[in-house]
Design a protein around this motif. Structure first.
Motif, short mmCIF file in Angstrom:
data_model
loop_
_atom_site.label_atom_id
_atom_site.label_comp_id
_atom_site.label_asym_id
_atom_site.label_seq_id
_atom_site.Cartn_x
_atom_site.Cartn_y
_atom_site.Cartn_z
N VAL A 111 0.84 -1.19 0.00
CA VAL A 111 0.00 0.00 0.00
C VAL A 111 0.88 1.25 0.00
O VAL A 111 0.67 2.18 -0.80
N ALA A 114 2.51 1.63 -3.41
CA ALA A 114 1.61 2.15 -4.44
C ALA A 114 1.39 3.65 -4.29
O ALA A 114 1.38 4.39 -5.29
N LEU A 135 -6.22 4.34 -9.30
CA LEU A 135 -6.23 2.96 -8.80
C LEU A 135 -7.37 2.16 -9.42
O LEU A 135 -7.20 1.00 -9.79
N GLU A 138 -6.68 1.17 -13.12
CA GLU A 138 -5.48 0.39 -13.43
C GLU A 138 -5.77 -0.82 -14.31
O GLU A 138 -5.10 -1.04 -15.33
N TYR A 160 0.18 0.33 -10.30
CA TYR A 160 0.29 0.61 -8.87
C TYR A 160 0.05 -0.64 -8.03
O TYR A 160 0.83 -0.95 -7.12
N ARG A 161 -1.02 -1.35 -8.33
CA ARG A 161 -1.32 -2.56 -7.55
C ARG A 161 -0.53 -3.75 -8.08
O ARG A 161 -0.06 -4.58 -7.29
N ASP A 165 2.02 -6.97 -6.15
CA ASP A 165 1.54 -8.35 -6.04
C ASP A 165 2.75 -9.26 -5.88
O ASP A 165 3.11 -10.04 -6.76
N LEU A 237 -7.77 1.16 1.64
CA LEU A 237 -6.90 0.51 0.66
C LEU A 237 -6.47 -0.87 1.16
O LEU A 237 -6.44 -1.84 0.38
N TRP A 240 -9.30 -3.17 0.68
CA TRP A 240 -9.47 -3.44 -0.75
C TRP A 240 -8.45 -4.48 -1.24
O TRP A 240 -8.77 -5.34 -2.06
N TRP A 241 -7.23 -4.40 -0.71
CA TRP A 241 -6.16 -5.30 -1.14
C TRP A 241 -5.97 -6.47 -0.16
O TRP A 241 -4.92 -7.08 -0.12
N ASP A 244 -4.66 -9.79 -1.60
CA ASP A 244 -3.23 -9.73 -1.94
C ASP A 244 -2.38 -9.86 -0.68
O ASP A 244 -1.38 -10.59 -0.65
#
Length: 256
Positions: A111, A114, A135, A138, A160-161, A165, A237, A240-241, A244
């Motif tokens: 995070v 990014a 974001l 993307e 960005y994301r 990963d 964020l 959201w991730w 991951d």
């Protein structure tokens, strides 16, 4: 890539952008037994015109322009290009060039990474969307461009994301290289205890202890991340991730 010849480059600092690789390369380059490219990043294996049919000597010739002057006979030559970890094709090219290549991987909370990349791209004029727009856009921007290695491609400027990963990237790396050729560090290790982190790198590369300059300075001279650690947007964020982050935890990567 065909075989033949001896690879000139022995190790890569192969990840990731906005994690402190510039600082690590600077610290590592002080060692008398290490030679790094002028400007740190050679961008050989991610070049748009890279030919997978080249042999080892052809790749060595590409490096000639990046290494100037005479080096000790037993010096280790390295390349600190963070994007090499991002794409499976780059990893596979490096594996064909030098199966004994050693990888130093420097990772940062995805995070934070990014956010830092976003502010960097804004400052350089490559990003016009507000953060959330960038974001959310993307996946759309990268559609059809995941194998686009041109300098202005969305893969380079709007990933960005994707660049965070790490689980997927490390899976590829470990399929091509054995674990004893991979050293993984987290950026806070370098920032908080640079001498100890550098000692690990030296040991990994088989370098003798360097008792030279120990003034390490800042790790993130060009850090563009401006959000507070505990802000609601950062928490959103992370939610959201979350998938991951869960995959990374299974690799032993947990972030503060």
């Amino acid at each position: 890539m065909t075989s033949g010849g001896t690879p000139r480059v022995d190790f890569v600092v192969g990840g990731v952008q906005k994690a402190g690789t510039t600082a690590l390369a600077s610290f590592l380059g002080r060692h008398p037994g290490v030679v790094l490219p002028q400007g740190k990043e050679a961008h050989v294996f991610d070049a748009p015109d890279f030919d997978d049919g080249w042999d080892v000597e052809s790749v060595n010739r590409l490096y000639d322009a990046h290494f100037s002057g005479r080096a000790p006979v037993d010096a280790l030559h390295g390349d600190a290009t963070p994007i090499y970890l991002l794409h499976p094709r780059f990893v596979e090219r490096i594996g064909r060039y030098n199966p004994a290549m050693r990888w130093i991987i420097l990772l940062r909370d995805p995070v934070d990474r990014a956010l830092s990349q976003y502010h960097m791209e804004r400052s350089r004029g490559h990003e016009s969307l507000p953060l959330w727009g960038a974001l959310l856009a993307e996946s759309w921007r990268l559609a059809g461009h995941r194998d686009d290695f041109e300098p202005g491609s969305p893969l380079r400027h709007h990933s960005y994301r994707l660049r965070g990963d790490y689980a997927a990237q490390l899976d590829v790396l470990h399929r091509v290289f054995p674990p004893e050729q991979i050293l993984t560090l987290r950026n806070h290790e370098l920032a908080r205890q640079p001498a100890q982190a550098l000692a690990r790198v030296h040991a990994f590369l088989g370098l003798p202890v360097d008792t030279g300059d120990t003034d390490y300075g800042r790790v993130f001279e060009g850090d563009y991340s401006r959000w507070p650690k505990r802000g609601w947007q950062r928490r959103l964020l992370r939610w959201w991730w979350r998938h991951d982050l869960a995959r990374q935890a299974r690799h032993g990567l947990e972030w503060e």
